[in-house]
Design an enzyme around this catalytic site. Structure first.
Site, mmCIF file in Angstrom:
data_model
loop_
_atom_site.group_PDB
_atom_site.id
_atom_site.type_symbol
_atom_site.label_atom_id
_atom_site.label_comp_id
_atom_site.label_asym_id
_atom_site.label_seq_id
_atom_site.Cartn_x
_atom_site.Cartn_y
_atom_site.Cartn_z
ATOM 1 N N GLU A 145 33.146 -63.717 -7.222
ATOM 2 C CA GLU A 145 32.927 -63.760 -8.671
ATOM 3 C C GLU A 145 33.701 -62.632 -9.321
ATOM 4 O O GLU A 145 32.876 -61.684 -9.608
ATOM 5 C CB GLU A 145 31.169 -63.684 -8.845
ATOM 6 C CG GLU A 145 30.550 -64.808 -8.363
ATOM 7 C CD GLU A 145 29.142 -65.012 -8.780
ATOM 8 O OE1 GLU A 145 28.761 -64.638 -9.861
ATOM 9 O OE2 GLU A 145 28.230 -65.305 -7.926
ATOM 10 N N HIS A 201 35.134 -60.629 -12.215
ATOM 11 C CA HIS A 201 34.647 -60.410 -13.734
ATOM 12 C C HIS A 201 35.791 -59.560 -14.470
ATOM 13 O O HIS A 201 37.064 -59.958 -14.832
ATOM 14 C CB HIS A 201 33.480 -59.973 -14.031
ATOM 15 C CG HIS A 201 32.423 -61.079 -13.731
ATOM 16 N ND1 HIS A 201 32.217 -62.120 -14.600
ATOM 17 C CD2 HIS A 201 31.304 -61.312 -12.748
ATOM 18 C CE1 HIS A 201 31.230 -62.885 -14.393
ATOM 19 N NE2 HIS A 201 30.783 -62.368 -13.123
ATOM 20 N N GLU A 257 31.325 -59.404 -8.523
ATOM 21 C CA GLU A 257 30.100 -59.170 -8.645
ATOM 22 C C GLU A 257 29.004 -59.387 -7.424
ATOM 23 O O GLU A 257 27.893 -58.773 -7.617
ATOM 24 C CB GLU A 257 29.495 -60.575 -9.841
ATOM 25 C CG GLU A 257 28.165 -60.405 -10.353
ATOM 26 C CD GLU A 257 27.607 -61.351 -11.213
ATOM 27 O OE1 GLU A 257 26.468 -61.577 -11.478
ATOM 28 O OE2 GLU A 257 28.601 -61.978 -11.723
ATOM 29 N N HIS A 290 38.184 -65.442 -17.161
ATOM 30 C CA HIS A 290 37.096 -64.693 -17.744
ATOM 31 C C HIS A 290 37.620 -63.563 -18.556
ATOM 32 O O HIS A 290 37.523 -63.593 -19.504
ATOM 33 C CB HIS A 290 36.096 -64.148 -16.508
ATOM 34 C CG HIS A 290 34.675 -63.759 -17.132
ATOM 35 N ND1 HIS A 290 34.773 -62.165 -17.539
ATOM 36 C CD2 HIS A 290 33.559 -64.062 -17.474
ATOM 37 C CE1 HIS A 290 33.544 -62.012 -18.064
ATOM 38 N NE2 HIS A 290 32.786 -62.929 -17.934
#
Length: 306
Positions: A267, A269, A284, A227
């Site tokens: 998660e 990021h 996240e 990402h």
């Protein structure tokens, strides 16, 4: 390979969504909380604090500004925000309605440059709030992350399978990627002017060398959904694997190391080099993770005349 040396620090509840992160001019880590409409601050070793925005504003990417403040995009509110290190917030409406600002970075001209995902434009906002917008030549390109390099900005075009360069006068050049439907998202520029980017749909990390050559490096887990990406002082690129629950690094020779995160499905990021020299990523699910470096460094770039 998998490396150890990862620590996690809770900074919010699981519903707040820490998303992007940067090291501020005050030596603290500043991060966005996309779901709760807050900007957070953490000094390593202390308790986190946060500053409230409109709950539905969707603060997304955050960057240091040239004025000693932090600047951030409000993806859902279609605004650019500014927060001082004391917590004072100013918000700027954008000329194009429903434009979906996402990436933001300080440019070499003393302004902030940002992407408009829903409007196919690159924006520039001066520190006094004056906004200029530059349209892309393609529709539906979904420009995403953006980073500074020399006298220009580089950005990803997620749905156009390309990366772009915009000069300070607004001239735009598009560079196609070798892999079809790679869907680039994150982008960063190293100390040797290499442009690194993540290919979220292809499970690859891309590098555009200073001579223009583009190389793509497949990750061990092609389904890991890389990402965000940043670079350290040695030229190593660090990236998050949003779908793989890992942080990885890649040298300029293409050597990849991955670090498993302690909490499953956390998660990851945004990612940045922290004030302590470690790599920090926003999870996240409500935490920041600290990853100790330890990968081989890229050799210093050769001197070239221009």
């Amino acid at each position: 390979m998998t490396a150890r040396g990862v620590e996690e620090y809770a900074v919010s509840d699981r519903d707040s969504g820490p998303y992007a992160i940067t090291t501020g001019p005050d030596g603290a880590l500043w991060f966005t909380m996309v779901h709760s409409g807050r900007i957070g601050r953490l000094v390593p070793g202390q308790e986190p604090t946060s500053h409230r925005l409109a709950p539905d504003s969707g603060p997304t990417v955050i960057s240091n500004g040239p004025d000693g403040a932090l600047w951030f995009t409000e993806y859902r509110a279609h605004r650019i925000g500014r927060i001082t290190t004391a917590g004072g917030v100013t918000e700027f409406a954008l000329p194009t309605a429903e434009c979906g600002p996402f990436g933001i970075a300080a440019g070499p001209d003393g302004a902030l440059w940002f992407t408009e995902t829903a409007a196919d434009r690159i924006g520039r906002i001066a520190t006094d709030g004056t906004v200029t917008e530059y349209p892309l030549s393609r529709t539906g390109a979904f420009p995403s992350a953006i980073a500074a390099a020399g006298d220009a900005m580089w950005f990803t075009m997620n749905q156009a399978n390309a990366i772009g360069r915009i000069g300070m006068g607004g001239d735009i050049t598009v560079h196609e990627l070798p892999t079809e439907a790679a869907a680039p998202v994150g982008i960063a520029v190293g100390p040797d002017e290499s442009v690194w980017f993540t290919e979220i749909a292809a499970g690859q990390i891309g590098r555009r060398a200073p001579d223009g050559r583009i190389t793509e490096y497949p990750l061990p887990d092609r389904s890991s959904r890389p990402h965000a990406v940043t670079t350290d002082a040695d030229g190593t690129a660090w990236f998050t694997e949003w779908g793989g629950n890992r942080v990885g690094s890649i040298t300029c020779e293409g050597s990849v190391t991955v670090h498993e995160l302690p909490t499953p499905a956390s998660e990851p990021h945004g990612i940045t080099v922290g004030p302590d020299g470690a790599l920090w990523t926003a999870l996240e699910t409500g935490a920041l993770a600290r990853v100790l470096p330890g990968t081989p460094a890229c050799p210093p770039p050769p001197h070239t005349e221009t």
